[in-house]
Enzyme design. Structure first.
Site, PDB file in Angstrom:
ATOM      1  N   LYS A  76      61.096  15.476 -22.610  1.00 17.61           N
ATOM      2  CA  LYS A  76      60.441  16.780 -22.650  1.00 17.61           C
ATOM      3  C   LYS A  76      59.689  16.965 -21.336  1.00 17.61           C
ATOM      4  O   LYS A  76      59.112  16.003 -20.816  1.00 17.61           O
ATOM      5  CB  LYS A  76      59.472  16.831 -23.843  1.00 17.61           C
ATOM      6  N   SER A 151      56.983  23.379 -30.190  1.00  6.39           N
ATOM      7  CA  SER A 151      57.207  23.607 -28.775  1.00  6.39           C
ATOM      8  C   SER A 151      58.361  22.792 -28.181  1.00  6.39           C
ATOM      9  O   SER A 151      58.855  23.136 -27.111  1.00  6.39           O
ATOM     10  CB  SER A 151      55.931  23.262 -27.998  1.00  6.39           C
ATOM     11  N   SER A 175      55.089  20.326 -33.322  1.00  9.87           N
ATOM     12  CA  SER A 175      56.037  20.572 -32.225  1.00  9.87           C
ATOM     13  C   SER A 175      57.212  19.602 -32.145  1.00  9.87           C
ATOM     14  O   SER A 175      58.139  19.836 -31.373  1.00  9.87           O
ATOM     15  CB  SER A 175      55.300  20.563 -30.888  1.00  9.87           C
TER      16      SER A 175
END
Lengths: 485, 95
Positions: A76, A151, A175
């Protein structure tokens, strides 16, 4: 090759069925060909990946390989990666080449894993749809007119689209779990303090936790084992031995007590989603588990408490982005104040600015007791609900999110509608407990996630519970149309 | 709790975020939505409840007071918007 799980890929490398270079090139080709449909990557590091793959192959030839050596994956874009842009999904860090590696990045590097690139995300991890990214939204592989969740929407999407066998992610209010649910993959948020936060760009420091996303619980167990552990550089990381997360994967579930909180099946839950979750619970009964009706009476307060604590911490954490030392700086500042104010106005997106302002409000003179202190008190009440529940049960189960993936723009202009997307995931962050999501069915051809909440440091049991379900179900093996080629 | 435009301007100043006229009214409306959400906390009786800072009530660790970080000034300044003679440059503060 891309139909192999992460564990199977590692085994095939060990058995010399293919080299790391071959599997790395295969995935890079897929990303180049297919990611235009999804936008799951912000940066693809092809040259670096091939160099790492060659190094992994050399390491194996020298007999020094670990089990994960040579396995490709993605980070990420919230984890600092030395020499590689680390944007956190924000214009503010669009030009930020990190001068150092996060601890999680160091650990994967030491294991010899091969990073293919950095995945798309909501700006500074603030969002539940990936729509707040400076780099544009990510399309859900199951239905490209829908969001992937957030997210960690990029990480979830690239795993679901078979562009990587696994990816790292972070979870402050859901998330990891919510995008895992919406994209039909498996993801785990560990106990707060299990994984180092050092080098992971901070959003809300008392809630943020890194964890893995992959297709199976076994893959998640492997990835968690490689990222967990004490780190003196993170003052909130806990000094506790990391167990072998594979050891108990196959343990029998007879006698397991599963708490089913009635508050997680009330108003707001999509009926079809509820039915899929109930089916999964019945499957667990067949595996020998007992369902126990429980109550988490303060559940309704989790979202309000979170939207004081997370913005308050974010307003403090994001004060470092001032245009002085790194990142974006506005053009032709008139004076220092103008530089700060315009840099932050132009560098941050709307949702990030909203949360900074809410945080500034909650922390401002005269309001601290009414908001921040109050929220921290409510946080303890929420934690106590879980402590009481875990006296009766081994794990807690319910839906991960109230409904399947929704269309872009569906949550409109009211930020609170989006905040309620995390209604079932936020409480575990507030309590610091581990939570995971695994696929348990489909509604209108879109995946549904089953959430498992465990007691502190009980990740091994959660993975066992998830793995046994995946032995008798094949939801996690389903593939979205369009990714087979 | 309702929030006034003027309060939003003050918050924007505290947070050092420039808000223009059009964003100011939109921001005021959306902040009002969020504040209505968090105001639900006010109804809860929290008398005698200790605020929770760390889920496992961990305390800060201590370490020996010795230098552990190497000097990385050149590396860190290489990514700065403006530097000169090893210093970070900002607009003039003192006339």
């Amino acid at each position: 090759m891309h139909n192999l799980t992460l564990a199977q890929t590692a085994q095939a490398l060990a058995d010399k069925q293919f080299s790391s270079r071959e599997v790395t090139q295969h995935y890079l080709d897929r990303i180049a060909r297919l990611d235009k449909n999804y936008n799951s990557f912000i940066t693809v590091t092809a040259d670096l990946a091939l160099a790492e793959a060659d190094a992994a192959d050399a390491r194996r030839a020298n007999g020094k390989a670990d089990f994960l050596t040579g396995v490709p994956f993605a980070h990420k874009d919230i984890f600092c990666t030395k020499g590689v842009r680390t944007s956190c999904g924000s214009r503010m860090l669009d030009n930020f080449i990190s001068p150092y590696d996060a601890t999680v990045v160091e650990k994967y590097r030491a294991a010899g894993m091969v990073m293919l690139g950095k995945t798309n995300m909501d700006e500074f991890a603030m969002g539940s749809s990936n729509e707040t990214s400076f780099y544009g939204p990510v399309n859900n592989p199951w239905d490209t007119s829908c969001v992937p969740g957030g997210s960690s929407g990029g990480s979830a999407t690239c795993v679901a689209a078979r562009l990587v066998p696994g990816a790292t992610a972070t979870d402050t209010g859901g998330s990891i779990r919510q995008p895992a649910a919406l994209c039909g993959i498996t993801g785990l948020k560990p106990t707060y303090g299990r994984v180092s936060r050092w080098g992971m760009i901070a959003f809300a420091s008392s809630l943020d936790q890194a964890g893995p996303m992959a297709r199976t619980a076994e893959d998640v167990a492997l990835m968690l084992g490689a990222m967990a552990g004490f780190d003196p550089k993170d003052s909130t990381c806990l000094d506790k031995e990391v167990p072998d997360y594979l050891a108990d994967l196959n343990k029998d579930l007879r006698g397991l007590k599963i708490g089913v909180p009635r508050e997680y099946f009330g108003e707001g839950l999509n009926e079809k989603t509820a039915a899929q979750v109930q089916n999964a619970l019945r499957e667990y009964e067949k595996l020998g588990a007992t369902l126990v009706d429980i109550s988490l009476p303060h559940s309704a307060l989790a979202v309000p408490a979170y939207y004081v604590i997370a913005p308050a911490e974010c307003s403090a954490n994001l004060s470092r982005f001032d245009g002085v030392r790194y990142g974006y700086r506005c053009e032709k500042p008139q004076d220092l104040s103008d530089m700060y104010c315009r840099t932050r106005a132009e560098g941050f997106g709307e949702e990030v600015k909203r949360r900074i302002l809410v945080g500034a409000y909650a922390l401002s003179a005269g309001f601290y007791d009414a908001y921040y202190r109050k929220a921290q008190q409510v946080r303890r009440l929420i934690q106590q609900d879980f402590i009481d529940a875990f006296k009766q049960v081994d794990v807690i189960m319910g839906p991960t999110s109230p409904s399947p993936a929704f269309a872009f723009g569906a949550k409109g202009s009211d930020p609170v509608a989006m905040y309620l997307e995390d209604i079932y995931t936020i409480a575990t962050n507030l309590a610091g407990l581990p939570g995971m999501s695994l696929p348990c069915g489909f509604v209108d051809n879109k995946p549904v996630g089953l959430q498992i909440i465990g007691n502190y440091f009980d990740e091994a049991r959660m993975l066992n519970v998830a793995h046994r379900y995946q032995q008798v179900s094949d939801w996690h093996m389903q593939m979205p149309a369009g990714v087979a080629v | 709790m309702a929030i006034e435009r003027q309060q939003v301007e003050q918050l924007a100043h505290l947070a050092r975020i420039a808000l223009d006229e059009s964003t100011l009214s939109r921001t005021t409306r959306s902040l009002a939505d969020v504040l209505a959400l968090i105001d639900q906390l006010q109804a809860v009786d929290t008398t005698g409840i200790e605020p929770m800072a760390h889920p496992l009530d961990a305390v800060q660790r201590l370490r020996a007071d010795i230098v552990t970080e190497p000097d990385q000034r050149d590396v860190l300044q290489a990514i700065a918007p403006a530097v000169q003679d090893g210093l970070f440059l900002v607009p003039k503060v003192i006339e």
